[in-house]
Scaffold this motif. Sequence first.
Motif, PDB file in Angstrom:
ATOM      1  N   ARG A  82     -11.234  -1.092  41.327  1.00  0.00           N
ATOM      2  CA  ARG A  82     -10.896  -0.729  39.943  1.00  0.00           C
ATOM      3  C   ARG A  82      -9.456  -1.120  39.618  1.00  0.00           C
ATOM      4  O   ARG A  82      -9.170  -1.651  38.550  1.00  0.00           O
ATOM      5  CB  ARG A  82     -11.108   0.765  39.707  1.00  0.00           C
ATOM      6  N   ASP A 135     -20.060   1.923  38.932  1.00  0.00           N
ATOM      7  CA  ASP A 135     -19.438   2.887  38.019  1.00  0.00           C
ATOM      8  C   ASP A 135     -19.811   2.605  36.571  1.00  0.00           C
ATOM      9  O   ASP A 135     -20.566   1.664  36.271  1.00  0.00           O
ATOM     10  CB  ASP A 135     -17.913   2.927  38.220  1.00  0.00           C
ATOM     11  N   GLU A 136     -19.283   3.414  35.665  1.00  0.00           N
ATOM     12  CA  GLU A 136     -19.659   3.327  34.245  1.00  0.00           C
ATOM     13  C   GLU A 136     -19.202   2.035  33.587  1.00  0.00           C
ATOM     14  O   GLU A 136     -19.670   1.678  32.504  1.00  0.00           O
ATOM     15  CB  GLU A 136     -19.103   4.526  33.473  1.00  0.00           C
ATOM     16  N   ASP A 137     -18.286   1.312  34.225  1.00  0.00           N
ATOM     17  CA  ASP A 137     -17.851   0.007  33.725  1.00  0.00           C
ATOM     18  C   ASP A 137     -18.631  -1.134  34.367  1.00  0.00           C
ATOM     19  O   ASP A 137     -18.227  -2.301  34.259  1.00  0.00           O
ATOM     20  CB  ASP A 137     -16.351  -0.172  33.978  1.00  0.00           C
ATOM     21  N   SER A 197     -10.840   3.778  27.304  1.00  0.00           N
ATOM     22  CA  SER A 197     -10.680   3.853  28.755  1.00  0.00           C
ATOM     23  C   SER A 197     -11.886   4.565  29.344  1.00  0.00           C
ATOM     24  O   SER A 197     -12.802   4.952  28.618  1.00  0.00           O
ATOM     25  CB  SER A 197      -9.374   4.573  29.123  1.00  0.00           C
ATOM     26  N   SER A 198     -11.874   4.740  30.656  1.00  0.00           N
ATOM     27  CA  SER A 198     -13.053   5.248  31.360  1.00  0.00           C
ATOM     28  C   SER A 198     -12.879   6.721  31.735  1.00  0.00           C
ATOM     29  O   SER A 198     -11.772   7.218  31.877  1.00  0.00           O
ATOM     30  CB  SER A 198     -13.282   4.439  32.630  1.00  0.00           C
ATOM     31  N   GLY A 199     -14.012   7.374  31.955  1.00  0.00           N
ATOM     32  CA  GLY A 199     -13.990   8.746  32.435  1.00  0.00           C
ATOM     33  C   GLY A 199     -13.991   9.758  31.307  1.00  0.00           C
ATOM     34  O   GLY A 199     -13.625   9.465  30.170  1.00  0.00           O
ATOM     35  N   TYR A 241      -8.420   4.383  35.638  1.00  0.00           N
ATOM     36  CA  TYR A 241      -9.257   4.833  34.519  1.00  0.00           C
ATOM     37  C   TYR A 241      -9.337   3.795  33.403  1.00  0.00           C
ATOM     38  O   TYR A 241      -9.812   4.103  32.309  1.00  0.00           O
ATOM     39  CB  TYR A 241      -8.709   6.150  33.967  1.00  0.00           C
ATOM     40  N   ARG A 242      -8.858   2.581  33.675  1.00  0.00           N
ATOM     41  CA  ARG A 242      -8.760   1.558  32.635  1.00  0.00           C
ATOM     42  C   ARG A 242      -7.833   2.020  31.506  1.00  0.00           C
ATOM     43  O   ARG A 242      -7.913   1.522  30.372  1.00  0.00           O
ATOM     44  CB  ARG A 242     -10.133   1.197  32.060  1.00  0.00           C
ATOM     45  N   ILE A 272     -14.827   9.613  36.469  1.00  0.00           N
ATOM     46  CA  ILE A 272     -15.532   8.388  36.099  1.00  0.00           C
ATOM     47  C   ILE A 272     -16.957   8.487  36.633  1.00  0.00           C
ATOM     48  O   ILE A 272     -17.164   8.739  37.828  1.00  0.00           O
ATOM     49  CB  ILE A 272     -14.827   7.159  36.692  1.00  0.00           C
ATOM     50  N   ASP A 314      -5.948   7.588  26.620  1.00  0.00           N
ATOM     51  CA  ASP A 314      -6.385   6.224  26.928  1.00  0.00           C
ATOM     52  C   ASP A 314      -5.197   5.331  27.262  1.00  0.00           C
ATOM     53  O   ASP A 314      -5.362   4.268  27.867  1.00  0.00           O
ATOM     54  CB  ASP A 314      -7.119   5.616  25.732  1.00  0.00           C
TER      55      ASP A 314
END
Length: 631
Positions: free
Chosen positions: A500, A422-424, A275-277, A60-61, A403, A28
């Motif tokens: 992103r 996306d997931e965010d 974080s993402s993914g 990926y944040r 992601i 992360d």
Amino acid sequence: MRYQHPIELLAPAKNADFGIEAIKHGADAVYIGGPAFGARYGAGNELAEIARLCDFAHLYRAKVFVAVNTILHDEELEAGRQLCWDLYHAGVDALIIQDMGLLEMDLPPIQLHASTQTDIRNPAKARFLEDAGFSQLVLAREMSIDEIKKVAAATTLSLEYFVHGALCVAYSGQCYISHAHTGRSANRGECSQACRLPYTLVDDKGKVITENQHLLSMKDNNQSENLLALIEAGVNSFKIEGRLKDLSYVKNITAHYRSLLDEIIDANPQYVRASSGRSTFTFTPQPDKTFNRGYTDYFAGGRQDDIGAFDSPAFVGELIGEVSEVGDGWITVNSDQEFHNGDGVCFHDAHGDVQGMRINKVESGKLYPAEMPADLAEGVSLFRNRDQEFERALEKDSAERRIALSARFAEYEKGFALTLTDEDQLSVTVDLAKSEKIGSELAQNPEAALAKLKENLGKFGNTPFTCREVELALQQAWFLPVGAVNALRREATEKLLAARIASHPRPQRDQPAANPVPYPQDELTYLGNVFNAKARAFYEKHGVKLIEEAYEAGNEKGMVSLMITRHCLRYSFNLCPKEVKYIKPDPMTLINGNEKLVLKFDCQACEMHVIGKMKKGVTLNLGTIRPNGCG
């Protein structure tokens, strides 16, 4: 109730490429050395490389922290300040610092994390650093879970804790033996690792307790079994040691802790990833396969036996069996393990030293070493410290991180629109206008055409995305050229990637409290590591009345504590006054060649002090830290 931060897996990055792989394998956040002033000499990186790592991480944040955690001399302060600004402009998310002099300077609006070198092991120190403007605290490795709970109750900050890797025997920031003996300061990134040397231990009567053992060398940290307890105690960031370790270590250990933390997060909905993914691996993580000195969870559950790697500071590896036969250039081993050409194996010789050998060939159950050690004999226990097949698996691309997103393809009067979310919950939309070739004819086979359209819209190939759902909102099953659909998807993907990076939620700097609590002590000895005038001003402002200069200033000529450790050799050899009646905590001596170090025992604090003095002629070389900054 204390605010629950997302759970962060923090991995080491020797360079940008290592950092990228750590993120692919589930980190992360990563921490890395900059061009100067990092407490790992030889692990520096140029600004352009750090910026490249930030761009990848922010997709990926994930975050990038840079260690600027040496103590600075007065003439280095301006270069340190400028470096902080340069790192901020490169996209870095936080700086890990030790020197409080930096807080008296014009720093960028970037988060500050208190390095483990600041020696945080009690609630009062944690509360003070919160009031000083820090956002995350790197706790001392020696802290127990119960002690962490007490710190967590005293602060709202994120708490970072080392969960894997090498252990310094001394409290970080409280080790001066390297500087005393060589002029290489651990507080300035140049530790000579005196803790890994062999010593003889002698009591106050001259009796030898043990000879030629690595008595200050600890096993490696492994908190795999304690992760949930650490989360419940208040730890938010789980740190892997190893900015000088090789890439296979980074991949294997990051993937190992990613898998364990995912299990906890998936089973406990109150916890979330930082974080993402999601990462998938082409191998099964196995911590025993990469460098370690044996494992311990150190003081997490309180004081315990067998935390030291006294026999050897080397990587011995996994026990794989006993030598059953020694032939002319070959051996056989009683083992259920499979061997491979290129494996590394080792054994303890008659003197207790580790001897290694490389297996050139495995054939018909026989191992053919590149060179046969003279004292290799039947019955010797054999260990494997390099599994060639495992290492080869890690040399390849060994992880993907994707992601999740959903796609919606909708029709409107003049054309079509593809929206990716996306997931965010970040969304982008691109349009495709109707024309003579696009959306003017109906598909001859509507069902097949719609299925093919869904398939093409869901292909994200080598991008960081994976599609979980495609929604079609069409009035008719139109004929749409595959090339036009693919181009539309690629355009939307590029737009989402850019969005992103542009919208990465960069952490905000926490401001110092208007009325901060005073520093927990009103006097600072050389143990305070005050090496410049601005650090002195900082502590004076926070109530410290008497401030000595750092050990590196060279003023401490006599016998002083060169190490302060929670590790205790009296305890290790069943000579602890708290455990054995009629034993007194008399001093002991460590001997390495002509070098003698006195051990004194503070039983009330349950600490051991390694005492010595600065060698004649030792001076500090300021030039080694590249004080001109950014290189």
